[in-house]
Design an enzyme around this catalytic site. Structure first.
Site, PDB file in Angstrom:
ATOM      1  N   ARG A   1     110.984  52.644  34.655  1.00 24.73           N
ATOM      2  CA  ARG A   1     110.516  53.417  36.117  1.00 24.73           C
ATOM      3  C   ARG A   1     109.167  52.840  36.824  1.00 24.73           C
ATOM      4  O   ARG A   1     108.174  52.500  36.036  1.00 24.73           O
ATOM      5  CB  ARG A   1     110.190  55.274  35.075  1.00 24.73           C
ATOM      6  CG  ARG A   1     109.011  56.347  35.534  1.00 24.73           C
ATOM      7  CD  ARG A   1     109.090  58.094  34.850  1.00 24.73           C
ATOM      8  NE  ARG A   1     110.611  58.037  34.869  1.00 24.73           N
ATOM      9  CZ  ARG A   1     110.933  59.433  34.452  1.00 24.73           C
ATOM     10  NH1 ARG A   1     109.461  60.229  34.556  1.00 24.73           N
ATOM     11  NH2 ARG A   1     111.465  59.727  34.665  1.00 24.73           N
TER      12      ARG A   1
ATOM     13  N   HIS B   1     115.970  59.355  41.867  1.00 21.82           N
ATOM     14  CA  HIS B   1     116.798  59.470  40.110  1.00 21.82           C
ATOM     15  C   HIS B   1     118.175  59.774  39.985  1.00 21.82           C
ATOM     16  O   HIS B   1     117.995  60.514  39.216  1.00 21.82           O
ATOM     17  CB  HIS B   1     115.656  60.321  39.789  1.00 21.82           C
ATOM     18  CG  HIS B   1     115.560  60.519  38.719  1.00 21.82           C
ATOM     19  ND1 HIS B   1     115.597  59.798  37.585  1.00 21.82           N
ATOM     20  CD2 HIS B   1     114.672  61.500  38.059  1.00 21.82           C
ATOM     21  CE1 HIS B   1     115.626  60.693  36.518  1.00 21.82           C
ATOM     22  NE2 HIS B   1     114.855  61.421  36.865  1.00 21.82           N
TER      23      HIS B   1
ATOM     24  N   CYS C   1     115.808  69.791  36.750  1.00 24.01           N
ATOM     25  CA  CYS C   1     115.575  68.238  36.060  1.00 24.01           C
ATOM     26  C   CYS C   1     114.201  67.950  34.741  1.00 24.01           C
ATOM     27  O   CYS C   1     114.560  67.751  34.070  1.00 24.01           O
ATOM     28  CB  CYS C   1     115.296  67.295  37.044  1.00 24.01           C
ATOM     29  SG  CYS C   1     114.025  67.071  38.146  1.00 24.01           S
TER      30      CYS C   1
ATOM     31  N   ASP D   1     113.117  70.847  42.141  1.00 23.48           N
ATOM     32  CA  ASP D   1     112.059  70.289  41.078  1.00 23.48           C
ATOM     33  C   ASP D   1     110.910  70.797  40.941  1.00 23.48           C
ATOM     34  O   ASP D   1     110.586  71.573  41.573  1.00 23.48           O
ATOM     35  CB  ASP D   1     112.769  68.885  41.997  1.00 23.48           C
ATOM     36  CG  ASP D   1     112.094  67.703  40.652  1.00 23.48           C
ATOM     37  OD1 ASP D   1     111.215  67.760  39.920  1.00 23.48           O
ATOM     38  OD2 ASP D   1     111.962  66.967  41.470  1.00 23.48           O
TER      39      ASP D   1
ATOM     40  N   GLN E   1     119.171  60.869  36.391  1.00 21.42           N
ATOM     41  CA  GLN E   1     119.517  62.130  36.105  1.00 21.42           C
ATOM     42  C   GLN E   1     120.659  62.704  36.967  1.00 21.42           C
ATOM     43  O   GLN E   1     120.755  63.343  36.432  1.00 21.42           O
ATOM     44  CB  GLN E   1     117.629  62.540  37.491  1.00 21.42           C
ATOM     45  CG  GLN E   1     118.077  64.534  36.754  1.00 21.42           C
ATOM     46  CD  GLN E   1     117.084  65.037  36.103  1.00 21.42           C
ATOM     47  OE1 GLN E   1     116.619  64.510  35.328  1.00 21.42           O
ATOM     48  NE2 GLN E   1     118.194  66.088  35.301  1.00 21.42           N
TER      49      GLN E   1
ATOM     50  N   ARG F   1     121.181  64.183  29.864  1.00 26.15           N
ATOM     51  CA  ARG F   1     121.134  62.640  30.225  1.00 26.15           C
ATOM     52  C   ARG F   1     121.268  61.872  28.609  1.00 26.15           C
ATOM     53  O   ARG F   1     120.878  60.615  28.628  1.00 26.15           O
ATOM     54  CB  ARG F   1     119.096  63.087  30.311  1.00 26.15           C
ATOM     55  CG  ARG F   1     118.878  63.844  31.327  1.00 26.15           C
ATOM     56  CD  ARG F   1     118.908  63.028  32.726  1.00 26.15           C
ATOM     57  NE  ARG F   1     118.284  62.017  32.724  1.00 26.15           N
ATOM     58  CZ  ARG F   1     117.444  61.598  32.853  1.00 26.15           C
ATOM     59  NH1 ARG F   1     115.989  62.807  32.862  1.00 26.15           N
ATOM     60  NH2 ARG F   1     116.743  60.492  32.569  1.00 26.15           N
TER      61      ARG F   1
HETATM   62  N1  NVA Z   1     110.258  64.702  41.193  1.00 28.70           N
HETATM   63  C1  NVA Z   1     110.355  64.565  40.143  1.00 28.70           C
HETATM   64  C2  NVA Z   1     111.127  64.478  38.642  1.00 28.70           C
HETATM   65  C3  NVA Z   1     110.430  64.081  36.931  1.00 28.70           C
HETATM   66  C4  NVA Z   1     111.899  63.925  37.026  1.00 28.70           C
HETATM   67  C5  NVA Z   1     108.928  62.846  39.927  1.00 28.70           C
HETATM   68  O1  NVA Z   1     109.145  62.365  40.450  1.00 28.70           O
HETATM   69  O2  NVA Z   1     107.833  63.331  39.123  1.00 28.70           O
HETATM   70  N1   CP Z   2     113.286  64.568  34.163  1.00 28.82           N
HETATM   71  C1   CP Z   2     113.583  63.907  33.518  1.00 28.82           C
HETATM   72  O1   CP Z   2     113.191  62.383  33.949  1.00 28.82           O
HETATM   73  O2   CP Z   2     112.038  63.866  32.991  1.00 28.82           O
HETATM   74  P1   CP Z   2     111.045  63.167  32.399  1.00 28.82           P
HETATM   75  O3   CP Z   2     109.850  62.634  33.340  1.00 28.82           O
HETATM   76  O4   CP Z   2     110.385  63.381  30.702  1.00 28.82           O
HETATM   77  O5   CP Z   2     111.176  61.655  31.719  1.00 28.82           O
END
Ligand code: NVA
Ligand code: CP
Length: 330
Positions: free
Chosen positions: A103, A130, A262, A222, A133, A290
């Site tokens: 990530r 993502h 999400c 989101d 997800q 997930r």
């Molecule tokens: N768009 C959000 C998704 C979190 C799972 C982010 O990138 O923070």
């Molecule tokens: N939805 C998601 O990816 O959650 P986290 O950021 O907690 O991993």
């Protein structure tokens, strides 16, 4: 040859159908108490340059429940690109572990890591995409008997990584991804153009959340400011104020439409408390899935490779097969 999962472009429709079938089986096995050991002696490195609850925990628990293990590392330890080059990190990790989940911010870093790693690399979120997800979200919708080749998924909010992955999903499924976002916060136009050229789904970008929600099967949202955009939060709040899933927006959708997020959620911003907690919300089954879907990904990318590892001699493999049989019969 090793396979990566960095985006939907790494998957065919048949791959996704297989992931869904495996995830459903593993989920049922978990419920009935049947144990799995297919990833015995296999390890997954989890590299996080951003925070996480779901992604980290679901991957860690998934590895454990398949008989393997995981190692969590942050940027502070690695210093990818500063302390050490990405290619060196990739090659060192490939000698220790059987897969890498990353990530990070720049998608190119994940691509670079995958290019130099000889083990599968999985995208656990980048600024651009993502995929894990949205794969779990599609699986959740199918579980709820939504036809993924006909559904209208209305995504309300920022044209971010999650929105981009919904658009990518329209390259494998005949769904309509209707994105309602403020001007200047559109998803990636190149992804939109690719779907327009070759389908099978379609994408519509609209400025009105009401228009997006009309007749939709799913309302999805989101956060308005993603990880890494925290400094823009105050500026974004008034711009996104009307891009909220609330009761009046839900009334525009099909009567039995599902509400998804999400997570993490900011109640009172992108979604109201009543809708988040309401009967049409499936956010927690969505979060649980997930893990089940990622188990299928790990199974797919890591279990097959495990069999052909040269380090395991034939007699060792026979012994481990025997002990697995003994464990199963207990
Ligand atoms: N768009 C959000 C998704 C979190 C799972 C982010 O990138 O923070
Ligand atoms: N939805 C998601 O990816 O959650 P986290 O950021 O907690 O991993």
């Amino acid at each position: 040859m090793k396979r990566d999962l960095l985006s939907f472009a790494d998957l065919t429709r048949a791959d996704v159908d297989r992931l869904f079938a495996v995830a459903a089986r593993l989920k049922a096995d978990r419920r009935s108490g049947k144990h799995h050991r297919e990833l015995d002696q296999r390890s997954l490195a989890l590299i996080f340059h951003k925070p996480s609850l779901r992604t980290r925990l679901s991957f860690e628990v998934a590895m454990t429940q398949l008989g393997g293990s995981s190692v969590f590392i942050t940027e502070r330890e690695i210093g990818m690109g500063s302390r050490e080059s990405t290619s060196d990190v990739a090659r060192v990790l490939s000698g220790y572990v059987d897969g890498i989940m990353i990530r990070t911010f720049a998608h190119d870093l994940a691509v670079d890591l995958a290019r130099h790693a000889s083990v599968p690399v999985i995208n656990g979120l980048t600024d651009w995409l993502h995929p894990c997800q949205i794969l779990a979200d599609l699986f959740t919708l199918r579980e709820h008997r939504v036809d993924l080749d006909r559904a209208i998924v209305a995504y309300i909010g920022d044209g971010n990584n999650v929105a981009n992955s919904w658009i990518e999903a329209a390259r494998l499924f005949g769904l309509e991804a209707r994105i309602a976002c403020p001007e200047g916060y559109d998803p990636d136009p190149e992804l939109v153009a690719k779907v327009s050229r070759s389908g099978p789904g379609r994408v519509r970008i609209v400025r009105s959340p009401m228009e997006a929600a009309k007749g939709a099967d799913v309302l999805y949202t989101d956060v308005w400011a993603s990880m890494g955009q925290e400094a823009e939060r105050e500026k974004r709040l008034p711009i996104f104020r009307t891009f909220q899933i609330n009761r009046s927006l839900l009334r525009e959708a099909k009567p039995r439409a599902f509400v998804m997020h999400c997570l993490p959620a900011h109640r009172g911003e992108e979604i109201t408390e009543d809708v988040f907690e309401g009967p049409q919300s499936i956010v927690f089954p969505q979060a649980e899935n997930r893990m089940h879907l990622q188990k299928a990904i790990l199974f797919d990318l890591l279990a097959g490779r495990a069999k052909s590892r040269p380090a395991r001699t034939a007699s060792k493999a026979r012994a481990s097969k025997r002990s697995a049989r003994t464990r199963r019969s207990r």
